[in-house]
Design an enzyme around this catalytic site. Structure first.
Site, PDB file in Angstrom:
ATOM      1  N   PHE A 218       0.939  -1.103   0.021  1.00 39.60           N
ATOM      2  CA  PHE A 218       0.117  -0.038  -0.045  1.00 39.60           C
ATOM      3  C   PHE A 218       0.922   1.171   0.049  1.00 39.60           C
ATOM      4  O   PHE A 218       1.789   1.432   1.041  1.00 39.60           O
ATOM      5  CB  PHE A 218      -0.730   0.240   1.209  1.00 39.60           C
ATOM      6  CG  PHE A 218      -1.977   1.193   1.124  1.00 39.60           C
ATOM      7  CD1 PHE A 218      -3.120   0.903   0.776  1.00 39.60           C
ATOM      8  CD2 PHE A 218      -1.552   2.489   1.574  1.00 39.60           C
ATOM      9  CE1 PHE A 218      -4.225   1.928   0.802  1.00 39.60           C
ATOM     10  CE2 PHE A 218      -2.619   3.493   1.552  1.00 39.60           C
ATOM     11  CZ  PHE A 218      -3.782   3.300   1.290  1.00 39.60           C
ATOM     12  N   ASP A 327       9.265   2.803   1.434  1.00 41.78           N
ATOM     13  CA  ASP A 327       7.966   3.574   2.067  1.00 41.78           C
ATOM     14  C   ASP A 327       7.847   3.216   3.466  1.00 41.78           C
ATOM     15  O   ASP A 327       7.452   2.181   4.050  1.00 41.78           O
ATOM     16  CB  ASP A 327       6.760   3.338   1.250  1.00 41.78           C
ATOM     17  CG  ASP A 327       5.679   3.928   1.784  1.00 41.78           C
ATOM     18  OD1 ASP A 327       5.513   4.422   2.814  1.00 41.78           O
ATOM     19  OD2 ASP A 327       4.524   3.825   0.996  1.00 41.78           O
ATOM     20  N   LYS A 358       2.725  10.298   8.672  1.00 48.54           N
ATOM     21  CA  LYS A 358       2.108   9.796   9.840  1.00 48.54           C
ATOM     22  C   LYS A 358       2.585  10.291  11.038  1.00 48.54           C
ATOM     23  O   LYS A 358       2.764  11.628  11.482  1.00 48.54           O
ATOM     24  CB  LYS A 358       2.035   8.324   9.802  1.00 48.54           C
ATOM     25  CG  LYS A 358       0.994   7.749   8.794  1.00 48.54           C
ATOM     26  CD  LYS A 358       0.548   6.349   8.949  1.00 48.54           C
ATOM     27  CE  LYS A 358      -0.342   5.672   7.661  1.00 48.54           C
ATOM     28  NZ  LYS A 358      -1.674   5.669   8.196  1.00 48.54           N
ATOM     29  N   THR A 382       1.986  23.784  -4.007  1.00 51.04           N
ATOM     30  CA  THR A 382       1.696  25.208  -3.235  1.00 51.04           C
ATOM     31  C   THR A 382       2.100  25.176  -1.751  1.00 51.04           C
ATOM     32  O   THR A 382       3.134  25.911  -1.506  1.00 51.04           O
ATOM     33  CB  THR A 382       0.255  25.644  -3.212  1.00 51.04           C
ATOM     34  OG1 THR A 382      -0.425  25.578  -4.338  1.00 51.04           O
ATOM     35  CG2 THR A 382      -0.200  26.900  -2.422  1.00 51.04           C
TER      36      THR A 382
HETATM   37  C1  LIG Z   1       2.874   2.403   3.937  1.00 54.21           C
HETATM   38  C2  LIG Z   1       2.011   3.756   3.464  1.00 54.21           C
HETATM   39  N1  LIG Z   1       2.425   4.538   2.545  1.00 54.21           N
HETATM   40  C3  LIG Z   1       1.628   5.491   1.956  1.00 54.21           C
HETATM   41  C4  LIG Z   1       0.318   5.806   2.697  1.00 54.21           C
HETATM   42  C5  LIG Z   1      -0.578   6.753   2.260  1.00 54.21           C
HETATM   43  O1  LIG Z   1      -0.664   7.877   3.186  1.00 54.21           O
HETATM   44  P1  LIG Z   1      -1.441   8.833   3.236  1.00 54.21           P
HETATM   45  O2  LIG Z   1      -3.044   8.261   3.819  1.00 54.21           O
HETATM   46  O3  LIG Z   1      -1.155   9.872   4.424  1.00 54.21           O
HETATM   47  O4  LIG Z   1      -1.904   9.439   1.804  1.00 54.21           O
HETATM   48  C6  LIG Z   1      -0.166   4.941   3.780  1.00 54.21           C
HETATM   49  C7  LIG Z   1      -1.465   5.314   4.424  1.00 54.21           C
HETATM   50  O5  LIG Z   1      -1.810   4.260   5.262  1.00 54.21           O
HETATM   51  C8  LIG Z   1       0.900   3.974   4.210  1.00 54.21           C
HETATM   52  O6  LIG Z   1       0.453   3.093   5.146  1.00 54.21           O
END
Ligand SMILES: Cc1ncc(COP(=O)(O)O)c(C=O)c1O
Length: 501
Positions: A218, A327, A358, A382
């Protein structure tokens, strides 16, 4: 504070009874719930209504006339929330083991953060949100240095702030494509044809490059990120996407130490597939410019892989000239017991880019020098983040250091994982696959329906939990979740489990 030698089970046996007092406060007899000097929070959950209660329901109805409320759980009273406790509008006080989808670093209303917000010197930052890529405030450089760059992963000297996790990955992908094309051309100046075709979405200006991602990963919900997100259909349905390669992520057996041989085979299979896909997509004319991966697949069900898997994957990216993007949006910021989860891998060669959001309060990504575009406005929007968040983050990092919170996470994490092992032994018909690093833990429930019911049952007993994958529960407490909170959580979770036949 609880004696650290006590397990949650011995806490259970020490309890004369787990009872609700007249006010509905849960009490654990004979065991002090906390060291009063240690924090500023209250004494355990206190439930007055089912959740959502009547006030939450009324607010949900009102909001429903303005926007979709299908994902709203309940309405919160953030003013009354403290430390590890989230208070809702009906006056229910719950131990928060989910923390706004893993994004509260040091608990609610931490006094140090309140002080920062009350400081008149920070007023202008709050009142005047600046366009950071164009007109940054005079304090910006200093704050990045004492904040984000002070915890930069090894080998990454630069940082770009962004608004959210998706926005961070989206721009990290763009940086990868720009880097890749610059490398291919041997310089960064486009031909006139590249310039004109780029405006109408055609090659060669918009080249057919790809990002390889993993099944169960994700990375966000914006269009580029969504093409690398492979968790639930509901997140992707009806949205056009890119034809980018998707590799299998290892499906390991837990506990990992018990299945090393089988797991190593599974990881080898996945790595072979990665190399095959890189070759196939090159032949298709859509070369893989970068690989994106989470250190622990979180939304996808808390799927782990070994440090060796990640080191080998890093080797593959090097061999094929693809960028390696880690990520850390969900894993970063300390919950695994190290500030960055990928520090557990012992990478010889650092990642090229590490994205975060987060617990870091601001989104963004760290990157190597070579990923910095040499022209303005290529990676731009922006706000480019929010400087108020950088100001708060500096204080969060100071608290993490002075209160030695990463060590606390390791201690609480040990209690949590041990407790989860014991619970899965006690309820084998319900639970399996307890797993985790630090307090970043999870457990599987027998099926999705039971998992969802268990989360609601626990909530009505005063513990907020979140699901992930098809049937897992993920535990995502704040870094101030101490051992006594862990014991308390395990006791209540045990009570909720006991009510399932
Ligand atoms: C591993 C990971 N990457 C990206 C995201 C996307 O973050 P956002 O919800 O702040 O767009 C999340 C969200 O839970 C995530 O867990």
């Amino acid at each position: 504070m609880l004696n650290s030698a006590l397990t949650w089970r011995s806490v259970l046996s020490l309890r004369v009874s787990s009872r609700l007092s007249a006010q509905g406060t849960r009490q654990i007899s004979q065991v002090p719930l906390k060291n009063l000097n240690e924090d500023f929070e209250c004494e355990g959950p206190c439930m007055r209504t089912e959740v959502p209660g009547p006030k939450s329901k009324a607010l949900q109805k009102q909001l429903g006339e303005m926007q979709s409320v299908m994902s709203v759980n309940f309405f919160c009273d953030y003013e009354k929330s403290r430390g590890n406790y989230l208070v809702d509008v009906d006056g229910n006080r719950m131990l928060d083991v989910y923390t706004q989808i893993a994004s509260i670093p040091i608990g609610y209303n931490h006094p140090a953060l309140i002080k920062v917000m009350m400081n008149p010197q920070n007023m202008s930052t709050l009142v005047n949100r600046s366009a950071l890529g164009m007109l940054p405030p005079k304090e910006f450089t200093g704050k990045l240095g004492e904040g984000l760059l002070s915890v930069a992963p090894k080998g990454l000297s630069r940082v770009q702030t962004m608004a959210c996790g998706s926005c961070s990955n989206e721009n990290a992908y763009k940086s990868i494509f720009i880097w890749y094309r610059t490398k291919q051309r041997g310089h960064s100046d486009p031909t006139p044809e590249e310039s004109t075709t780029s405006v109408i979405n055609q090659a060669p200006g918009c080249p057919d490059l790809s990002i390889l991602s993993f099944m169960g990963g994700f990375h966000g919900r914006t269009l580029g990120c969504l093409a690398t997100t492979h968790t639930k259909a509901i997140q992707k349905l009806d949205v056009p996407s890119f034809d980018w390669p998707i590799a299998p992520f290892p499906r390991l057996r837990y506990p990992l130490e018990q299945y090393e041989r089988e797991n190593a085979q599974e990881e080898s299979r996945c790595l072979e597939e990665v190399e095959d896909l890189i070759t196939k997509w090159a032949l298709k004319g859509k070369p893989v410019a970068g690989i994106v991966i989470e250190p622990i697949q979180a939304e996808g069900g808390d799927n782990h892989a070994s440090p060796e898997f990640f080191r080998k994957l890093r080797g593959i990216t090097k061999k094929h000239g693809c960028a390696f993007l880690v990520d850390e949006v969900q894993t970063g910021g300390g919950a695994t017991g190290k500030f960055w989860a990928h520090e557990h891998w012992g990478l010889g060669d650092p990642a090229d880019i590490v994205s975060f959001s987060k617990k870091m309060l601001t989104g963004g990504f760290y990157y190597k020098d070579s990923f910095q575009p040499d022209k303005p406005m290529r990676i731009f929007n922006t706000w480019m983040g929010d400087h108020t968040r950088n100001v708060l983050l500096s204080e969060v990092l100071r608290v993490i250091k002075t209160e030695n919170l990463l060590e606390e996470v390791k201690q609480s994490g040990k209690v949590m994982l041990q407790g989860l092992y014991e619970l899965q032994e006690k309820y084998p018909h319900l639970l399996s696959k307890a797993r985790g690093l630090g307090t970043f833990c999870a457990i599987d429930v027998k099926d999705e329906d039971t998992r969802n019911k268990l989360i609601i049952k626990a909530r009505n007993k005063g513990v907020v939990l979140g699901g992930c994958g098809d049937r897992s529960i993920r535990f995502r407490p704040a870094l101030v979740f101490k051992r006594h909170h862990t014991h308390l959580f395990l006791n209540i979770f045990n009570e909720a489990l006991a009510e399932f036949k």
